[in-house]
Motif scaffolding. Structure first.
Motif, PDB file in Angstrom:
ATOM      1  N   ASN A 119       7.502  22.017  -0.541  1.00 25.59           N
ATOM      2  CA  ASN A 119       7.052  20.987  -1.465  1.00 25.59           C
ATOM      3  C   ASN A 119       5.646  21.281  -1.962  1.00 25.59           C
ATOM      4  O   ASN A 119       4.896  22.047  -1.366  1.00 25.59           O
ATOM      5  N   VAL A 120       5.317  20.642  -3.084  1.00 19.18           N
ATOM      6  CA  VAL A 120       3.968  20.662  -3.638  1.00 19.18           C
ATOM      7  C   VAL A 120       3.511  19.216  -3.785  1.00 19.18           C
ATOM      8  O   VAL A 120       4.280  18.274  -3.566  1.00 19.18           O
ATOM      9  N   ALA A 121       2.265  19.018  -4.155  1.00 19.30           N
ATOM     10  CA  ALA A 121       1.748  17.666  -4.342  1.00 19.30           C
ATOM     11  C   ALA A 121       2.604  16.893  -5.332  1.00 19.30           C
ATOM     12  O   ALA A 121       3.095  17.448  -6.325  1.00 19.30           O
ATOM     13  N   VAL A 122       2.805  15.614  -5.062  1.00 21.06           N
ATOM     14  CA  VAL A 122       3.542  14.767  -5.987  1.00 21.06           C
ATOM     15  C   VAL A 122       2.834  14.794  -7.344  1.00 21.06           C
ATOM     16  O   VAL A 122       1.624  14.594  -7.443  1.00 21.06           O
ATOM     17  N   GLY A 123       3.605  15.067  -8.383  1.00 18.40           N
ATOM     18  CA  GLY A 123       3.058  15.231  -9.719  1.00 18.40           C
ATOM     19  C   GLY A 123       2.859  16.669 -10.122  1.00 18.40           C
ATOM     20  O   GLY A 123       2.591  16.954 -11.290  1.00 18.40           O
ATOM     21  N   LEU A 176      -1.616  16.302   0.289  1.00 13.18           N
ATOM     22  CA  LEU A 176      -1.403  14.877   0.539  1.00 13.18           C
ATOM     23  C   LEU A 176      -2.443  14.042  -0.202  1.00 13.18           C
ATOM     24  O   LEU A 176      -2.118  12.994  -0.771  1.00 13.18           O
ATOM     25  N   ALA A 177      -3.691  14.500  -0.182  1.00 21.97           N
ATOM     26  CA  ALA A 177      -4.740  13.779  -0.908  1.00 21.97           C
ATOM     27  C   ALA A 177      -4.460  13.780  -2.407  1.00 21.97           C
ATOM     28  O   ALA A 177      -4.621  12.754  -3.081  1.00 21.97           O
ATOM     29  N   VAL A 196       5.058   8.826   0.518  1.00 19.72           N
ATOM     30  CA  VAL A 196       4.884  10.248   0.230  1.00 19.72           C
ATOM     31  C   VAL A 196       5.338  11.056   1.442  1.00 19.72           C
ATOM     32  O   VAL A 196       5.051  10.705   2.587  1.00 19.72           O
ATOM     33  N   GLU A 197       6.053  12.155   1.191  1.00 18.25           N
ATOM     34  CA  GLU A 197       6.501  13.009   2.297  1.00 18.25           C
ATOM     35  C   GLU A 197       6.501  14.472   1.872  1.00 18.25           C
ATOM     36  O   GLU A 197       6.803  14.798   0.715  1.00 18.25           O
ATOM     37  N   PRO A 246       0.827  -1.216   0.000  1.00 19.55           N
ATOM     38  CA  PRO A 246       0.000   0.000   0.000  1.00 19.55           C
ATOM     39  C   PRO A 246       0.856   1.258   0.000  1.00 19.55           C
ATOM     40  O   PRO A 246       1.988   1.263   0.491  1.00 19.55           O
ATOM     41  N   LEU A 247       0.319   2.315  -0.553  1.00 19.45           N
ATOM     42  CA  LEU A 247       1.014   3.597  -0.545  1.00 19.45           C
ATOM     43  C   LEU A 247       1.110   4.113   0.882  1.00 19.45           C
ATOM     44  O   LEU A 247       0.119   4.120   1.621  1.00 19.45           O
ATOM     45  N   SER A 248       2.307   4.556   1.265  1.00 17.40           N
ATOM     46  CA  SER A 248       2.565   5.004   2.627  1.00 17.40           C
ATOM     47  C   SER A 248       2.774   6.517   2.661  1.00 17.40           C
ATOM     48  O   SER A 248       2.995   7.151   1.619  1.00 17.40           O
ATOM     49  N   VAL A 249       2.685   7.077   3.848  1.00 18.49           N
ATOM     50  CA  VAL A 249       2.959   8.499   4.042  1.00 18.49           C
ATOM     51  C   VAL A 249       3.825   8.651   5.280  1.00 18.49           C
ATOM     52  O   VAL A 249       3.582   8.012   6.317  1.00 18.49           O
ATOM     53  N   GLN A 250       4.877   9.434   5.169  1.00 21.08           N
ATOM     54  CA  GLN A 250       5.770   9.701   6.294  1.00 21.08           C
ATOM     55  C   GLN A 250       5.068  10.675   7.245  1.00 21.08           C
ATOM     56  O   GLN A 250       4.674  11.774   6.866  1.00 21.08           O
ATOM     57  N   LEU A 251       4.926  10.266   8.503  1.00 16.14           N
ATOM     58  CA  LEU A 251       4.170  11.060   9.470  1.00 16.14           C
ATOM     59  C   LEU A 251       4.855  12.367   9.846  1.00 16.14           C
ATOM     60  O   LEU A 251       4.205  13.249  10.420  1.00 16.14           O
TER      61      LEU A 251
END
Length: 250
Positions: free
Chosen positions: A200-204, A237-238, A224-225, A4-9
């Motif tokens: 940072n900005v949203a990935v993509g 993040l969404a 994702v971080e 699953p896709l993870s997110v760094q807290l």
């Protein structure tokens, strides 16, 4: 992708400090299936319970405390989280990455910690920033320090490559990942203008060649971080989750 896709807290550190359960719930609602811990001194048993209740996997745990004290209690905390991956997220002098002798010292320390980790059923990894990639060793064909370090590391030590910091440091990230090969166990996915100081900005939504990055390390955990965000962090993040998931579906 099976993982699953993870997110760094660390991304939601401010929100987490106010409302752990609510923040984790928001991440789960977005569709993240895993989280990566960043502070193994902060009630890991409670974090494990919350993650389990929400159906979240703990993909890994950053544990800089491994370099500053007795490793046993830190490794025990990582094991409590239910992840097999204990990750050192920097903590060495930047100068160690500018010479071969310095890299050998880093590799030796990480090798010792990996043997400690094995006694707890864990694997040890190292996470880069820009200063492990920007130095090029003339004695080794001008290759990035991180690549030379990988050759010095014991086989059981893995890398979690922060793809954005590697790009900021001047690396062709897909090519670097290809050369590192199976050494790469996890990726930090982030995006932005490609500078050291801007948020940072949203990935993509930035300068990163995300599809090519993912293709170069198809079996690695994707985490994702955000180090910083100038806009709506939870919204970004969404959006990151939606974008990365759309690439995985292709």
């Amino acid at each position: 992708m099976p993982r699953p896709l993870s997110v760094q807290l660390y991304s939601v550190r401010d929100e987490f400090a106010v409302d752990r359960a609510g923040t984790l719930g928001r991440l789960a609602e977005m569709g993240y299936g895993a989280v990566e811990a960043y502070d193994v001194t902060d009630d890991v048993a409670g974090l494990r319970r919350l993650a389990d209740d929400l159906g979240l996997t703990v993909s890994g745990a950053h544990a800089v405390q491994l370099l500053t004290g007795e490793p046993g209690p830190v490794l025990d905390a990582v094991a409590t989280l239910g992840t097999p991956l204990a990750i050192v997220p920097a903590g060495f002098p930047h100068e160690d990455f500018t010479t071969y002798d310095g890299l050998a010292r880093v590799a030796d320390r990480l090798g010792g910690l990996a043997r400690d980790a094995a006694r707890y059923g864990l694997r040890l990894g190292y996470h880069n920033h820009w200063w492990e990639v920007e130095p090029r060793l003339a004695s080794h064909g001008g290759r990035p320090a991180l690549e030379v370090l990988a050759e010095l590391l014991d086989p059981e030590v893995f890398l979690e490559v922060d793809t954005y910091w590697a790009a900021v440091a001047g690396a062709d990230v897909p090519a670097l990942l290809t050369r590192l090969g199976d050494r790469v166990e996890a990726l930090h996915l982030k995006d932005g203008p490609g500078t050291k100081d801007d948020p940072n900005v949203a990935v993509g939504g930035g300068t990163m060649p995300v599809p090519e990055v993912l293709a170069a390390a198809p079996d690695a955990w994707r985490v994702v971080e955000f180090d910083a965000c100038a806009g709506d962090l939870l919204g970004e993040l969404a959006a990151s989750r939606t974008y990365v998931s759309s690439l995985e579906a292709v």
